[in-house]
Write an enzyme that holds these catalytic residues in place. Structure first.
Site, PDB file in Angstrom:
ATOM      1  N   VAL A 155      -2.450   7.523 -48.751  1.00 46.66           N
ATOM      2  CA  VAL A 155      -3.536   6.888 -48.010  1.00 46.66           C
ATOM      3  C   VAL A 155      -4.668   7.889 -47.743  1.00 46.66           C
ATOM      4  O   VAL A 155      -5.754   7.782 -48.301  1.00 46.66           O
ATOM      5  CB  VAL A 155      -3.019   6.283 -46.680  1.00 46.66           C
ATOM      6  CG1 VAL A 155      -4.171   5.843 -45.789  1.00 46.66           C
ATOM      7  CG2 VAL A 155      -2.107   5.093 -46.988  1.00 46.66           C
ATOM      8  N   CYS A 156      -4.369   8.882 -46.943  1.00 42.70           N
ATOM      9  CA  CYS A 156      -5.423   9.786 -46.482  1.00 42.70           C
ATOM     10  C   CYS A 156      -5.985  10.617 -47.620  1.00 42.70           C
ATOM     11  O   CYS A 156      -7.129  11.049 -47.582  1.00 42.70           O
ATOM     12  CB  CYS A 156      -4.883  10.674 -45.367  1.00 42.70           C
ATOM     13  SG  CYS A 156      -4.138   9.687 -44.052  1.00 42.70           S
ATOM     14  N   VAL A 157      -5.174  10.874 -48.642  1.00 43.38           N
ATOM     15  CA  VAL A 157      -5.656  11.574 -49.826  1.00 43.38           C
ATOM     16  C   VAL A 157      -6.153  10.584 -50.870  1.00 43.38           C
ATOM     17  O   VAL A 157      -7.244  10.734 -51.420  1.00 43.38           O
ATOM     18  CB  VAL A 157      -4.546  12.469 -50.424  1.00 43.38           C
ATOM     19  CG1 VAL A 157      -5.031  13.147 -51.695  1.00 43.38           C
ATOM     20  CG2 VAL A 157      -4.082  13.492 -49.398  1.00 43.38           C
TER      21      VAL A 157
END
Lengths: 210, 210, 210, 210, 210, 210, 210, 210
Positions: free
Chosen positions: B117-119
């Site tokens: 997600v965050c990457v």
């Protein structure tokens, strides 16, 4: 030249749950049973939370394959539910395709049992017809890792995107502020360590407010 | 026809560290905690050593996600630090994108928690806008290998390059002679067996010089 | 549209052995030491058996990286041997590239330590210049599986072919009849179970001929 | 743009079984022996069940490689059986290619030992000539996972589809109603847990009918 | 001479749940979070189902270790709950030992986080005092497999019996007829594949009764 | 009859660090290098924190085995340091045994490289002489898991207790109140996820106190 | 003092097959289904080959646990078959114990599903009564490795011997000359690689005799 | 009470190599073929280096089991070599036991194929007769880890010591000074990373002496 970001959009996505039947699930050995159950229900909860048009289908649910697991059925009592009389590829069933088309959605989120057949076949069919397909890898199970990896490769090479349920939830949500409590509940129910973070945090907040 | 070699260039690269927060890191299970900590700090040290423009961002760091780990913050006290009020994809935050654009760099080195997600989300966004994206696989963590592999596949298929921190350091350095001692110190701090080689070597050099 | 089969040809292939140095090899943890040693020597023996133009190179072999392992050196006493004074990517060293070009070959078989740097960088450079590159995955080692998989992905996506030493031997040989005894000896030396098959067979042949 | 679904068709597919010889199989270590035997026989049974034109070939079956395993031979007593006098790549053998062409089929289902050579080489050759190639990953064995993964990558990047025997069976069958009992028997013989489902089901049906 | 069978007896067993706190659980990496959560709650449900005297204890639950997870607390609202002010070994806390003794039981079923400390220390203490100790291995978690295996070995060598929650349930139950529905519900809630068996069976029973 | 609890006592324990030399450590493959380094330093820090009499020893540290790693040496500049001239088993060296006896301690905490020799031999010797021996499994490394497991079995069967560094720290500490900050710092330095818990907690405490 | 060798003796051994039922087997995840099926049938074939008194038992075979798998039943049509009405531990069923005693044998070879309950409980009971118990580890299955290892430990510590089916066959046979062809057939049917050795050998013998 | 240290003594130890035959070795899957070959030859070299009385034995080496591998035979041309006519347990062969007794040694170092039969049976027999038995775990191979672990458990519980070849070499050597060069050569030949240490060291020594 880089790819365009095909991003899940809650207004353009539909959820297809294929053959999560009590007999077939007992064939799954690429996940522990508890992990798999958790992942499948998490995905179902996502469908409900984002009010995605959802389509259910089973294969021979009167026979050894067994009925759709009740956890799914009770979440989608009104969803189109196609009991396929014999077609292995759900996309070969006219009612199923009609139901998909009736949603008007162009993004298909798909999971099922077993990955290499019940997921891969409709994925390849839908890709061919121009849909964007998001295969939920951790809510789809199969016999072993060899089979899993072969199926992932085939679908990915044909253009499907491999995603996990957590990524699906986050990509549909876009911004926590759209419904902070709703998303937090969803994650808390299915990510035990996230729930632990929240438990610790709440305790400290309570202490603070005393 | 083979691909052009998109090579990291210390004058064209920026470093994006996304959501390495104390709460979120406790969700990471695809690396041992010590390995993961070592990898993340190694990447931060690379950013400092090559003086890469670096951008920090976190999501809800007042809540259960926890604050950015201090090892990162203390290395980049003056870096732009975007506290996102709700956007899950950092690229959906205007300040973050502005900070990226302000660097003038076209190569983005990205790592974070969680990978899927965050990457993955800012990676896919940046690729779409034409950036070269280098995902640092061993400084990005997530829930399990299924999730990791799905995320790697999605980013790679969209055009991201998967790299590890050691490869990033070496590709930026190009030639040991650019700063032999600096690179040696960096590697020695984060590759215990390389440090062992140096320890043995130094001892023998000392003996020789007696 | 399917790909053209880029097939190894013993008259068009050169072998590049990059940084198999005694210090660097101690960093390898994605193979057991015995397996890795066996694979590297097998590849060297292939180079010799097919009389491939072979190029050796090392990085700082006077320092902690250590010298080229003697098993390689003794097999190619007359090969060009480039001691790089600092370039991390062998392709950044003019002598190395000259040596490659001097072979006149367009297919490069490459292996080395560590995979993500010493192998990946010249592979990406050579691909960019239009060479066909065959990365020998089992004669190239690195820190761990995360690093290995990232490097394989990066090279494969850029157009390199991933092969193992046994496939290299067989593709160069084409037909057992080109030198049956030679190939059998090569395999027997490096595939213990193949040697076992031959041992059993020979014993039975002897019994038969009594 | 998504890929066209290259779907197995029982009227356009041929089965190629390459070098499943008693000696060579003893080299396989990426599957347990029982799993591998089961997978290979399952694939052979598929060939028989769907009456696919099937071609057998071996390499030096008088020598240490050993004869074709009897389980395959007895299933296809009348199939073309090419004993290659030396060619490593079956596609380099004229008789083999003739036999393939004589089938008139454009889809080739291929499995063999070892994956990286006996399967990969004819796969790459056939792809180049425009065939659709389906590599049966779980009925093809090799030395270890490194070798397996390299070979899968090479074939996949060249356009082959990676499939497992169960997916092959289901894609050829299309619809259970085409021969429900036949397919059920096939699966029951090679998927112990599917057999278990059927055993439980039958018992309950019998009880019901009393 | 063989050992006497030290068999769990629901009238002589007590359940000790040690330090299943929201912070500490985030340190557990020898189980997937979903598996671990399921195992811990299953054990708690066993305690409730068999009405075992149950003792709860935590260490510094106001601090970073976090509070006892709510799933446990809500199942045992009236159980003795010892908040240890500093003793690492629960057995070093007088109130804890008093609570154990107050149960009058001689068989202690113990689980906790982390296995090598919070479980091992009171286990070794209780063994020394002559209790029969049953360590529930799958409801006890720790940092990694090395740590887990060391702790198992130490406890087993000292005389503890290693059991899993399912074995605990079955040994306490002795005979299904003691409460068939109760046990079935317990298993169904925590063994997804057992629940699947029951789902399939029920469906067929319903069909039969129509 | 259950075993007596042989509990570590900071007033009766000595720490023996055997052959953690820069060359020998490069042979260790049963831990990742970062994990192993962290474990070894954690154990050294325990020795210092509890002021345990500590004895260092090396084997041929002028040769390829390399010198003791500096992280250990700098923590114990005044400890007895026995450079063994040839004895493989440290216990065969009189100075080493004298140093052990001089401590007056009867509990020996031992770790080293490699587990099956440098740890196992003195462990078996000390057991024979009636010492209680605590083998720190995660600060002792060797070639592979087969070797590790064989050595653990041999030592355990002879009466050694297998422990990990975290259990050693906790058993020596007994009660957090003996030095809360000291233990917290020790754990924080070597358990990244414990540090994360503390980071999150501190942040919330700060917020509370505003 | 070393242990007496408790050696299997075909005149003193009985075979107990416990709960290999179609439903319960679907819970087994510590073996691949094909491996497990092969192991179970191999053990049954051993019972038949050595004409061991054999006792079958099941638990609730009318319900979701399913009937005994037919492969076992058809091998022992005349064996005592105890359908337990509710006892979880077969040894709690009088008929079962009577059947065991009626064999007059003092060595019990036991296997079943699941290891930690259906195998462990009667094993511990029989040990207590002075029987020598041989647990066939590879013909006994359970939920996962944690559960398997716990159960093995408990039984081994109580005095059971852990054996695999191949060791059972060989220990009963003592000398190949007792029935060379019989044993060869047994092994050939269940050890695919042993069958391959025999296939290669026979071919060469045939060639020799021409 | 701790165990006496049963320490290998080169004047009281004999080496038994059981059934390392070319056919049987192809059944081994708990080691990679290269690792296993290396381990077996290392052990043979130990026997030679320490001039241990060594006894060879095979089972049916004229048939599919195949002859003793030549690497062993050529190291012990004059050793007693018992070709067993049918006894599975070498200890059941009178000539074998006589040969053992003729050595006058009370410590038996044993390795072979397969671990659970060819190693375990004579180990258990020898233990019963009061010998000290050292099972060389990494020079003994079998079908899979389940089988390996069962066999290790059975032998260890009966009193055998589990050791690896490196520990055997070191325990026999006692002190490097007994033959420094000899031991160094032995280790260098079979521990590639130890050889690397020596290569690096020698290079630096040479440089120093210039």
């Amino acid at each position: 030249m880089n790819a365009k970001y095909k991003k899940l959009n809650k207004d353009d996505a539909a959820l297809l749950l294929v053959d999560h039947q009590s007999g077939l699930i007992s064939l799954v050995q690429d996940f522990s049973p508890s992990d798999f159950k958790n992942n499948v229900i998490a995905l179902a909860d996502i469908g409900k939370f984002f009010q995605l048009p959802t389509i259910l289908t089973t294969s021979f649910d009167e026979g050894p394959n067994g009925p759709l697991v009740p956890e799914i059925l009770e979440r989608f009592p009104d969803a189109p539910f196609i009991h396929r009389p014999g077609q292995i590829n759900a996309w070969d069933n006219e009612d199923f395709v009609k139901a998909v088309k009736a949603t008007g959605r162009r993004q298909l989120i798909i999971a099922g049992v077993v990955t290499d057949v019940c997921v891969a076949f409709p994925t390849l069919s839908a890709l061919e017809e121009g849909y964007d397909v998001f295969v939920v890898t951790d809510a789809s199970g199969t016999f072993n890792l060899t089979t899993q990896q072969s199926a992932w490769n085939r679908m990915s090479q044909a253009g499907a995107q491999l995603v996990n349920w957590f990524a699906v939830a986050c990509e549909l949500q876009r911004d926590w502020r759209n419904d902070m409590e709703g998303l937090a509940t969803l994650l808390s129910n299915h990510l035990p360590n996230y729930r632990n973070l929240m438990t610790s945090y709440s305790r400290l907040q309570q202490a603070r407010n005393k």
